[in-house]
Write a protein that holds these residues in place. Structure first.
Motif, short mmCIF file in Angstrom:
data_model
loop_
_atom_site.label_atom_id
_atom_site.label_comp_id
_atom_site.label_asym_id
_atom_site.label_seq_id
_atom_site.Cartn_x
_atom_site.Cartn_y
_atom_site.Cartn_z
N SER A 168 -18.33 7.87 6.08
CA SER A 168 -18.17 6.80 6.76
C SER A 168 -17.46 5.92 5.86
CB SER A 168 -19.38 6.27 7.57
OG SER A 168 -19.15 5.05 7.98
N VAL A 169 -16.52 5.25 5.90
CA VAL A 169 -15.72 4.59 4.79
C VAL A 169 -15.62 3.05 5.29
CG1 VAL A 169 -13.50 4.14 3.81
CG2 VAL A 169 -14.18 6.53 4.34
N VAL A 170 -16.19 2.33 4.26
CA VAL A 170 -15.99 0.83 4.21
C VAL A 170 -15.10 0.46 2.92
CG1 VAL A 170 -18.23 0.77 2.96
CG2 VAL A 170 -17.18 -1.47 4.28
N ILE A 220 0.74 -1.41 0.12
CA ILE A 220 0.15 -0.04 0.08
C ILE A 220 0.82 1.32 0.05
CG2 ILE A 220 -1.82 -0.99 1.29
CD1 ILE A 220 -0.93 0.45 3.79
N ARG A 221 2.16 1.17 0.01
CA ARG A 221 3.14 2.09 -0.07
C ARG A 221 2.70 3.44 -1.26
NH1 ARG A 221 8.80 -0.56 0.34
NH2 ARG A 221 7.54 -2.12 -0.93
N GLU A 222 2.33 4.49 -0.65
CA GLU A 222 1.99 5.51 -1.80
C GLU A 222 0.82 5.18 -2.42
OE1 GLU A 222 3.23 8.68 -2.03
OE2 GLU A 222 4.84 8.41 -0.70
N SER A 223 0.00 4.44 -2.06
CA SER A 223 -1.37 4.00 -2.61
C SER A 223 -2.32 5.18 -2.59
CB SER A 223 -2.20 2.99 -1.81
OG SER A 223 -3.41 2.83 -2.34
N ARG A 224 -2.79 5.46 -3.89
CA ARG A 224 -3.92 6.65 -4.21
C ARG A 224 -5.02 6.42 -3.15
NH1 ARG A 224 -1.28 10.35 -5.71
NH2 ARG A 224 0.19 9.17 -4.50
N ALA A 225 -5.37 5.16 -2.61
CA ALA A 225 -6.64 4.88 -1.82
C ALA A 225 -6.34 5.57 -0.34
CB ALA A 225 -6.71 3.35 -1.53
N ILE A 226 -4.91 5.87 0.00
CA ILE A 226 -4.80 6.40 1.06
C ILE A 226 -5.19 7.87 1.16
CG2 ILE A 226 -2.75 7.19 2.74
CD1 ILE A 226 -1.21 4.60 1.99
N HIS A 227 -4.89 8.50 0.30
CA HIS A 227 -5.16 9.82 -0.08
C HIS A 227 -6.76 9.83 -0.05
CE1 HIS A 227 -0.94 10.99 -0.68
NE2 HIS A 227 -0.89 9.90 -1.44
N VAL A 228 -7.22 9.14 -1.01
CA VAL A 228 -8.88 9.00 -1.10
C VAL A 228 -9.58 8.91 0.29
CG1 VAL A 228 -11.03 8.03 -2.14
CG2 VAL A 228 -8.66 8.49 -3.45
N GLY A 255 -8.34 9.31 3.21
CA GLY A 255 -8.18 10.43 4.24
C GLY A 255 -9.16 11.65 3.70
N SER A 256 -9.30 12.05 2.57
CA SER A 256 -10.20 13.03 2.08
C SER A 256 -11.68 12.81 2.56
CB SER A 256 -10.13 13.22 0.42
OG SER A 256 -8.54 13.68 0.05
N LEU A 257 -11.89 11.34 2.57
CA LEU A 257 -13.31 11.18 2.80
C LEU A 257 -13.58 11.42 4.26
CD1 LEU A 257 -13.66 7.73 0.73
CD2 LEU A 257 -14.89 10.10 0.28
N VAL A 289 -2.84 1.76 8.67
CA VAL A 289 -2.72 3.09 8.47
C VAL A 289 -4.12 3.71 8.75
CG1 VAL A 289 -2.90 4.81 6.65
CG2 VAL A 289 -1.52 2.89 6.36
N TYR A 290 -5.24 3.01 8.90
CA TYR A 290 -6.60 3.25 8.94
C TYR A 290 -7.17 2.34 10.03
CZ TYR A 290 -6.25 7.32 5.87
OH TYR A 290 -5.72 8.44 5.07
N PRO A 291 -6.76 2.23 11.16
CA PRO A 291 -7.51 1.14 11.90
C PRO A 291 -8.93 1.61 12.51
CG PRO A 291 -6.07 2.50 13.35
CD PRO A 291 -5.96 3.13 12.03
N ASN A 292 -9.38 2.53 12.15
CA ASN A 292 -10.96 2.82 12.85
C ASN A 292 -11.85 2.67 11.54
OD1 ASN A 292 -10.03 3.02 15.38
ND2 ASN A 292 -9.29 5.02 14.92
#
Length: 428
Positions: free
Chosen positions: A349-351, A331-339, A341-343, A364-367
């Motif tokens: 509420s992200v699933v 997942i390093r530099e994955s675009r999903a991380i940025h998406v 984070g913005s959401l 990165v996003y445990p919650n």
């Protein structure tokens, strides 16, 4: 040949396993006891297609792992440095792991009477092997490069997810060295390969690696820039690039428009090349723009999403794909991380769902919520974002379970025809 591999990340583990498969005696060295134990059990510490089979076939036979530098260096003729080379925010490369590996190898070379070759396979900026690695080896060993030991540079060109295949079937092999004897020994490791083998000095080999990755990243950002223009003109950028890619001078590869590039190589290497250019008083305008376009793509996707779901607060948004690309759990530099984070910043509420990378993204996003399937993620969602080009997403047909069937496709995975969805492609 007896080979030691320093560092068992993606490059080191694949390099070690493939060299063992070619009939060499390989010892892998790492500071992480869990990685060492995993390799000795024949279990890959990372996911790579075909790596599991190689480790099972060679672990305990002609492939082993250890924490002991002394044992590894004294029982090998060639040592490959395969440690990480991260960059800071300014783009400057961090060489601490390369320095530590060089120092550790050099200290062990003191007691060796035989000629030993040290090969840098880590991605390092031009002049690093010559001005950093070699001096450290000489200082710590008390010996002379080119006389008592050899130094070379052998960059890797491995695609994550296809690294084993790429090692065994390369387009080319680049060998850098300032010592003819070292060059000959490194070249001998690739006896039997039929691809072109280019012999150059170490700084040229280092530069070839950076230019290769920077050029591919440039193709992607160029395609995304064109895609953003095509989107506004109502033109299918994929048809445009299909026509462009038929030109033999250009080729169709790396012309897919979308959410942009990530991973451990392209972002880091472009930044490092920019950083190196600044050190020699040159402003690389094009390379800076490559990164700027890439960084902008997740914002473009969010704009399309808010066009259909203006208020994201408390909305359930499904994010399909977490790895930076398909066929890997990286997942390093994955675009999903940025998406994501913005959401979250918008109160959504992200699933999320990914067939391989869920456990890594949890760090990165445990919650946020993680689904066990794409169908489960879509159920009751107010919108769906596709961030990784997993093949299974092309077969999605369960959008009716969504609360609102809005699909923002960042990778051109979904054919919206007949699916009853509100569909937006990022660049088409």
């Amino acid at each position: 040949m007896r080979i030691s591999i320093i560092g068992t990340g993606y490059v080191g583990t694949v390099t070690g396993a493939c060299f063992a498969h070619l009939g060499n005696e390989v010892i892998c060295v790492d500071v992480d006891p869990k990685r060492v134990e995993s390799i000795n059990r024949g279990v890959p510490p990372i996911y790579e297609e075909g790596l599991d089979e190689l480790l099972k076939a060679h672990a305990g036979k002609n492939l082993s792992a250890t924490l002991d530098y002394d044992y590894a260096v004294s029982n090998s003729d060639v040592s490959f440095i395969c440690v990480p080379t991260p960059t800071d925010e300014s783009g400057k490369i961090d060489l601490r792991f390369v320095r530590e590996a060089s120092r550790s190898i050099g200290e062990r070379l003191k007691a060796k009477d035989s000629y030993h070759v040290v090969v840098v396979k880590s991605t390092v900026v031009p002049q690093t092997t010559q001005e950093v690695v070699t001096p450290i080896l000489e200082e710590t060993s008390g010996k002379k490069a080119g006389l008592d030991f050899g130094v070379g540079m052998n960059p890797e060109f491995l695609r994550e997810g296809k690294a084993v295949h790429d090692f065994m079937h390369p387009d080319r092999i680049v060998i850098g060295g300032d010592d003819p004897k070292a060059l000959g020994i490194i070249k001998g490791l690739y006896a039997g390969y039929t691809c072109p083998i280019l012999e150059v000095d170490t700084k040229t080999a280092e530069m070839i690696k950076y230019v290769s990755n920077a050029f591919l990243a440039t193709k992607i950002s160029f395609s995304n820039e064109v895609g953003n223009i095509c989107k506004r003109l109502g033109i299918d950028t994929y048809k445009v690039m299909e026509g462009v890619g038929l030109d033999a001078r250009i080729s169709p590869y790396f012309l897919n428009s979308g959410l942009g590039f990530g991973g451990s190589c392209f972002p880091k290497d472009v930044k490092a090349l920019i950083g190196k250019a600044s050190e020699i008083d040159y402003e690389p305008i094009l390379l800076k723009t490559v990164l700027k376009v890439n960084d902008n793509q997740p914002h473009m996707l969010m704009s399309l999403l808010k066009k259909h779901v203006p208020d994201l607060k408390d909305k359930r948004i499904a994010v399909l794909g977490l790895a930076f690309k398909n066929d890997t759990d990286d997942i390093r530099e994955s675009r999903a991380i940025h998406v994501i984070g913005s959401l979250l910043a918008e109160g959504a509420s992200v699933v999320a769902y990914d067939p391989m990378a869920t456990e890594r993204m949890k760090r990165v996003y445990p919650n946020i919520e993680y689904a066990k399937s794409a169908d489960e993620a879509l159920e009751g969602a107010d919108a769906c974002v596709i961030a990784t080009e997993w093949a299974e997403f092309k077969k999605l047909d369960s959008f009716k379970s969504m609360r609102k069937p809005v699909v923002i496709d960042g990778r051109r995975m979904v054919d919206p025809r007949g699916k009853g969805i509100i569909y937006e492609g990022l660049c088409w």
